[in-house]
Motif scaffolding. Structure first.
Motif, PDB file in Angstrom:
ATOM      1  N   ARG A 176     -29.651  61.510  -5.776  1.00 57.16           N
ATOM      2  CA  ARG A 176     -29.974  60.464  -4.813  1.00 57.16           C
ATOM      3  C   ARG A 176     -30.459  59.224  -5.566  1.00 57.16           C
ATOM      4  O   ARG A 176     -31.254  59.324  -6.515  1.00 57.16           O
ATOM      5  N   GLU A 177     -29.979  58.050  -5.136  1.00 54.15           N
ATOM      6  CA  GLU A 177     -30.352  56.814  -5.805  1.00 54.15           C
ATOM      7  C   GLU A 177     -30.766  55.759  -4.784  1.00 54.15           C
ATOM      8  O   GLU A 177     -30.306  55.745  -3.637  1.00 54.15           O
TER       9      GLU A 177
ATOM     10  N   TRP B 199     -33.156  52.064   1.748  1.00 48.77           N
ATOM     11  CA  TRP B 199     -31.944  52.854   1.911  1.00 48.77           C
ATOM     12  C   TRP B 199     -31.642  53.514   0.565  1.00 48.77           C
ATOM     13  O   TRP B 199     -31.663  52.839  -0.469  1.00 48.77           O
ATOM     14  N   TYR B 200     -31.400  54.806   0.609  1.00 45.96           N
ATOM     15  CA  TYR B 200     -30.966  55.565  -0.546  1.00 45.96           C
ATOM     16  C   TYR B 200     -29.570  56.121  -0.246  1.00 45.96           C
ATOM     17  O   TYR B 200     -29.131  56.147   0.898  1.00 45.96           O
ATOM     18  N   ARG B 201     -28.919  56.594  -1.286  1.00 47.30           N
ATOM     19  CA  ARG B 201     -27.643  57.274  -1.084  1.00 47.30           C
ATOM     20  C   ARG B 201     -27.475  58.386  -2.109  1.00 47.30           C
ATOM     21  O   ARG B 201     -28.059  58.339  -3.190  1.00 47.30           O
ATOM     22  N   GLN B 202     -26.658  59.356  -1.726  1.00 44.99           N
ATOM     23  CA  GLN B 202     -26.337  60.448  -2.634  1.00 44.99           C
ATOM     24  C   GLN B 202     -24.848  60.709  -2.554  1.00 44.99           C
ATOM     25  O   GLN B 202     -24.347  61.164  -1.520  1.00 44.99           O
ATOM     26  N   GLY B 203     -24.166  60.373  -3.640  1.00 44.47           N
ATOM     27  CA  GLY B 203     -22.733  60.592  -3.706  1.00 44.47           C
ATOM     28  C   GLY B 203     -22.410  62.016  -4.099  1.00 44.47           C
ATOM     29  O   GLY B 203     -23.287  62.759  -4.552  1.00 44.47           O
TER      30      GLY B 203
ATOM     31  N   VAL C 113     -20.890  57.954   4.631  1.00 47.59           N
ATOM     32  CA  VAL C 113     -19.986  56.816   4.461  1.00 47.59           C
ATOM     33  C   VAL C 113     -18.890  57.243   3.492  1.00 47.59           C
ATOM     34  O   VAL C 113     -19.183  57.697   2.382  1.00 47.59           O
ATOM     35  N   THR C 114     -17.663  57.111   3.937  1.00 48.42           N
ATOM     36  CA  THR C 114     -16.517  57.463   3.093  1.00 48.42           C
ATOM     37  C   THR C 114     -15.625  56.249   2.963  1.00 48.42           C
ATOM     38  O   THR C 114     -15.183  55.674   3.962  1.00 48.42           O
TER      39      THR C 114
ATOM     40  N   ALA D 259     -20.841  58.104  -0.029  1.00 42.15           N
ATOM     41  CA  ALA D 259     -22.093  58.843  -0.191  1.00 42.15           C
ATOM     42  C   ALA D 259     -22.691  59.120   1.179  1.00 42.15           C
ATOM     43  O   ALA D 259     -22.246  58.574   2.192  1.00 42.15           O
ATOM     44  N   ILE D 260     -23.713  59.957   1.167  1.00 38.63           N
ATOM     45  CA  ILE D 260     -24.567  60.080   2.348  1.00 38.63           C
ATOM     46  C   ILE D 260     -25.696  59.069   2.169  1.00 38.63           C
ATOM     47  O   ILE D 260     -26.352  59.053   1.116  1.00 38.63           O
ATOM     48  N   TYR D 261     -25.887  58.255   3.164  1.00 39.15           N
ATOM     49  CA  TYR D 261     -26.899  57.207   3.101  1.00 39.15           C
ATOM     50  C   TYR D 261     -28.115  57.629   3.924  1.00 39.15           C
ATOM     51  O   TYR D 261     -27.984  58.041   5.076  1.00 39.15           O
TER      52      TYR D 261
END
Length: 119
Positions: A45-46, A36-40, A115-116, A91-93
Motif C-alpha cells: 500500500r502506498e 488516499w492510498y492505493r495498493q496495486g 480502479v482498473t 489498484a484498490i484505492y
C-alpha cells in the motif's frame, strides 16, 4: 467510530479520467489529516495524496499533475480526481482519515474501491 465509504472506482482506458469519493461519518473539523492510498496487484500500500487540514496537499511523484485531492465540508466528503490514467494506476484505492478525539489520534480506513485501467 468513524465510517468511511468510498465510491467511484471502476474501469477506465488509458488517458481517461475517474473521480473517487469518500463520505466520512464525522465532522470534517475533527479531522487533522485525510488521504488516499492505493495498493496495486502484488504491491504494498502506498500514499497517493495527503491533505493536512489548514495546510497543504502532498502527492506521490507518480501522480503529480494528474491527480487532485479536494474536499467538500458541507457533504463530509473528500474526492480524488484522477486524469490521464495509466495502467500502473490500477489498484484498490483506500480513503484514510486521522481524527483528533479526547487528546488521542484515531485512524480510520475505508473498505477500498477498485480502479482498473486497461485498453
Amino acid at each position: 467510530q468513524v465510517r468511511l465509504v468510498e465510491s467511484g472506482g471502476g474501469f477506465a482506458q488509458p488517458g481517461e479520467s475517474l473521480r473517487l469519493a469518500c463520505v466520512i461519518s464525522a465532522s470534517m473539523h475533527s479531522l487533522n489529516a485525510m488521504a488516499w492510498y492505493r495498493q496495486g496487484p502484488g504491491k504494498e500500500r502506498e500514499l497517493v495524496a495527503q491533505h493536512i487540514s489548514g495546510g497543504s496537499t502532498n502527492y506521490a511523484n507518480s501522480v503529480k499533475g494528474r491527480f487532485t485531492f479536494s474536499r467538500d465540508d458541507a457533504k463530509n466528503t473528500v474526492y480524488l480526481q484522477m486524469t490521464s490514467l495509466k495502467s500502473e494506476d490500477t489498484a484498490i484505492y483506500y480513503c484514510f482519515v486521522n481524527q483528533l478525539y479526547g487528546g488521542s489520534e484515531l485512524r480510520y480506513w475505508g473498505q477500498g474501491t477498485q480502479v482498473t485501467v486497461s485498453s
